[in-house]
Write a protein that holds these residues in place. Structure first.
Motif, PDB file in Angstrom:
ATOM      1  N   MET A   1      -9.713  -5.506   4.821  1.00 19.67           N
ATOM      2  CA  MET A   1      -9.508  -4.571   3.723  1.00 19.67           C
ATOM      3  C   MET A   1      -9.644  -5.280   2.370  1.00 19.67           C
TER       4      MET A   1
ATOM      5  N   ILE B   1     -11.417   1.563   5.224  1.00 22.75           N
ATOM      6  CA  ILE B   1     -11.209   2.276   3.968  1.00 22.75           C
ATOM      7  C   ILE B   1     -11.957   3.607   3.937  1.00 22.75           C
TER       8      ILE B   1
ATOM      9  N   PHE C   1      -4.996   2.965   2.553  1.00 23.48           N
ATOM     10  CA  PHE C   1      -4.278   1.866   1.909  1.00 23.48           C
ATOM     11  C   PHE C   1      -2.851   1.697   2.409  1.00 23.48           C
TER      12      PHE C   1
ATOM     13  N   MET D   1      -2.025  -1.947   3.313  1.00 19.53           N
ATOM     14  CA  MET D   1      -2.006  -2.747   2.096  1.00 19.53           C
ATOM     15  C   MET D   1      -0.745  -2.443   1.286  1.00 19.53           C
ATOM     16  N   ASP D   2      -0.396  -1.161   1.199  1.00 19.94           N
ATOM     17  CA  ASP D   2       0.828  -0.769   0.486  1.00 19.94           C
ATOM     18  C   ASP D   2       2.057  -1.408   1.123  1.00 19.94           C
TER      19      ASP D   2
END
Length: 113
Positions: free
Chosen positions: A10, A59, A78, A81-82
């Motif tokens: 990512m 993504i 996301f 990632m968050d």
């Protein structure tokens, strides 16, 4: 704990400005390869390579109808990632909180010596 490989893919996918631009466009809604390549005067083969990296990174997703391939954002693109960023922030904030508590034990200097 979040698995490193998907997160690495990512971050790698988002490391390129052209791919980030495609993500910006796709955040508005689905688009064809031609629509994504057009604003940057990128050739379709190059655009497809970039989109493949974004797809491998989790993504975007693609759908082909006839000869037209349309890309859209992955709904939870996301989330991992968050979660990773949130965990880093929590750890960092706890460290700053401990530092603030430790500093209370020392008197403040008035700056006149």
């Amino acid at each position: 704990m979040i698995e490193a490989a998907p997160l690495d893919r990512m971050f790698t996918a988002l490391a390129d400005a052209s791919r980030r631009g495609m993500v910006e466009r796709l955040s508005l809604g689905p688009a064809t390869v031609k629509q994504l390549a057009g604003p940057t005067n990128m050739g379709l083969p190059s655009a497809l390579k970039h989109l493949k990296v974004l797809e491998d990174g989790g993504i975007v997703v693609s759908r082909k109808v006839g000869r037209t391939r349309t890309f859209s954002m992955q709904p939870d693109a996301f989330r991992e990632m968050d979660e990773w960023v949130r965990a880093r922030k929590a750890t960092m904030n706890m460290a700053f909180d401990r530092l603030a508590e430790a500093m209370k034990a020392f008197p403040e200097e008035d700056g006149t010596s």
